[in-house]
Scaffold this motif. Structure first.
Motif, mmCIF file in Angstrom:
data_model
loop_
_atom_site.group_PDB
_atom_site.id
_atom_site.type_symbol
_atom_site.label_atom_id
_atom_site.label_comp_id
_atom_site.label_asym_id
_atom_site.label_seq_id
_atom_site.Cartn_x
_atom_site.Cartn_y
_atom_site.Cartn_z
ATOM 1 N N TRP A 149 7.435 -8.083 32.843
ATOM 2 C CA TRP A 149 6.145 -7.665 32.270
ATOM 3 C C TRP A 149 5.018 -7.858 33.274
ATOM 4 N N ASN A 198 13.753 -3.299 22.486
ATOM 5 C CA ASN A 198 14.764 -4.252 22.030
ATOM 6 C C ASN A 198 16.053 -3.561 21.590
ATOM 7 N N VAL A 216 8.452 -11.667 20.764
ATOM 8 C CA VAL A 216 7.743 -11.807 22.031
ATOM 9 C C VAL A 216 6.933 -13.095 21.920
ATOM 10 N N THR A 226 7.725 -3.330 24.200
ATOM 11 C CA THR A 226 8.670 -4.226 23.539
ATOM 12 C C THR A 226 8.884 -3.809 22.080
ATOM 13 N N VAL A 246 6.258 -8.698 17.843
ATOM 14 C CA VAL A 246 6.326 -8.054 19.148
ATOM 15 C C VAL A 246 4.919 -7.588 19.529
#
Length: 429
Positions: A149, A198, A216, A226, A246
């Motif tokens: 990320w 995911n 997350v 995500t 998330v």
């Protein structure tokens, strides 16, 4: 007894017998269990165990099927490829961690963002044509996403046009990609810190995702892409008892994109989706239609708890013919401060008409019934001017407290509000 009745009974008995044999075979195959440690996998959190785990999968497949077992411990791996009749089970405390070295994910043709890329990063878990697949247990698929990320934001912030920096601009792995499979169950597993999406489900039917978690870290403000679950060209999917926290879409309905999207035979409609008894703590929206979507219909989301998460985001692309119909939300408890309940609005990121004239789209029969609690605003409804027909939108049985008590709506036919109370007062549009 007539001859026709006799034939019917015989046919029914034959079908029942065939089903019993099939169930018995699946049970027998699943009964063979093989821990990945028997093939040499090491739970030290640093050894890359791709070869050992794939060997376990291949051995079971050669024997007619069985269940790959991930025992307690942290096992790092690159891309793995399940095979028909081979299942995956996580014991309590088991962690299958995604390598952050993309050399462990050699590029291959894969489905992503509404099309196929010939040389793109596969997922950690890949399954194609695996009817009857079971991925179960109380363990974790860990994407180890934080350094990925960070790198994504570095590249995007340095780009000439950061807003249009492509999601595919940095190789990164999804946690699971399930393709062209029927009768699939994903149950109990935690998906965390995904580098990319995911759980990506493409062109599958009769799928159940039950009691899974999509996470997350709370201290990471925006982990890119995500998504919790991406329902890409799927039919008859049930998501129940799941937990989402998330920083992108919790659930996204996806298909194709662009002016020729309806001609894309690799992207059938997303249909017959049921989401129930889930908790949505964090995310862009409970359900997003798009960023790549053409036909989405017959969706029901019910009996869910929603934190500071937008409930419905229907993205209207000006370059894609879209048909959204029969999307229903009911019995939703809200506990947010800033998010909207409904946004049916234009979305322009990555738009490309390819020289074609703007296509026409339709949004109709969308309902929101039985909402209570707190949120930011009722939301926004607006078409792409001259392109989108929006009609038959219903808000019914609301008792909500909002920071902005207005529904900002234009260009909508047959917008109905029935028994809507906002901040203690009856509300009419």
């Amino acid at each position: 007894m007539s001859a026709d009745a006799t034939r019917r009974r015989f046919t029914q008995a034959l079908l029942a017998s065939s089903l019993a044999i099939a169930v018995g075979k699946v049970a027998a195959q699943g009964a063979v269990r093989k821990p990945i440690t028997e093939s040499g996998a090491v739970a030290d959190g640093k050894t890359v165990n791709t070869a050992a785990i794939q060997a376990t999968i291949d051995q079971l497949a050669a024997q007619g099927g069985g269940t790959v077992v991930v025992p307690a411990g942290r096992f790092v791996s690159g891309a793995l490829f399940l095979k028909p009749r081979v299942h995956l089970h996580f014991e309590p405390g088991a962690v299958l961690e995604c390598s952050t070295d993309m050399r462990n994910f050699p590029g291959r043709r894969t489905r992503i963002e509404g099309h196929f890329e010939d040389n793109f990063t596969p997922a950690l878990i890949n399954a194609k044509g695996c009817d009857g697949l079971r991925i179960t247990g109380e363990g974790t698929l860990d994407g180890a996403g934080r350094p990925v990320w960070d790198r994504f934001w570095q590249l995007r912030n340095a780009a000439k046009d950061p807003h249009n920096f492509p999601n595919l601009g940095l190789p990164r792995a999804r946690l699971a990609l399930l393709e062209e499979s029927r009768d699939v169950l994903v149950e109990g597993v935690t998906f965390k810190d995904a580098q990319f999406w995911n759980l990506h489900i493409y062109n599958c039917q009769d799928v159940t995702v039950r009691k899974a978690r999509f996470l997350v870290p709370d201290d990471y403000p925006q982990a890119p892409s995500t998504d919790g679950i991406d329902l890409d060209s799927c039919q008859r999917v049930t998501v129940e008892g799941c937990y989402f926290s998330v920083t992108d879409d919790c659930i996204a309905a996806k298909g194709s994109k662009g002016p020729l999207a309806l001609e894309d035979r690799s992207s059938p409609p997303v249909e017959h989706i049921r989401v129930r008894n889930c908790v949505f703590k964090r995310g862009h929206s409970v359900l997003t239609l798009g960023s790549e979507a053409t036909i989405v219909r017959d969706v029901l989301i019910e009996d869910c708890e929603v934190g500071d998460v937008r409930v419905a985001h229907l993205k209207l692309r000006s370059d894609t013919p879209q048909h959204y119909e029969g999307i229903h939300y009911r019995n939703i408890k809200l506990a947010g401060k800033s998010a909207s309940i409904v946004d049916i609005i234009p979305w322009s990121q990555y738009t490309n008409l390819l020289g074609s004239k703007p296509p026409q789209s339709t949004v109709r029969n969308i309902s929101f019934t039985g909402f209570s609690g707190t949120a930011g605003t009722l939301g926004n409804i607006a078409p792409n001017p001259g392109q989108t027909t929006i009609s038959d939108i219903l808000l019914k049985d609301f008792d909500v407290r909002l920071g902005d008590g207005e529904l900002h709506a234009t260009g909508v036919g047959n917008l109905r509000l029935e028994n809507v109370t906002v901040n203690g007062k009856p509300y009419t549009a």
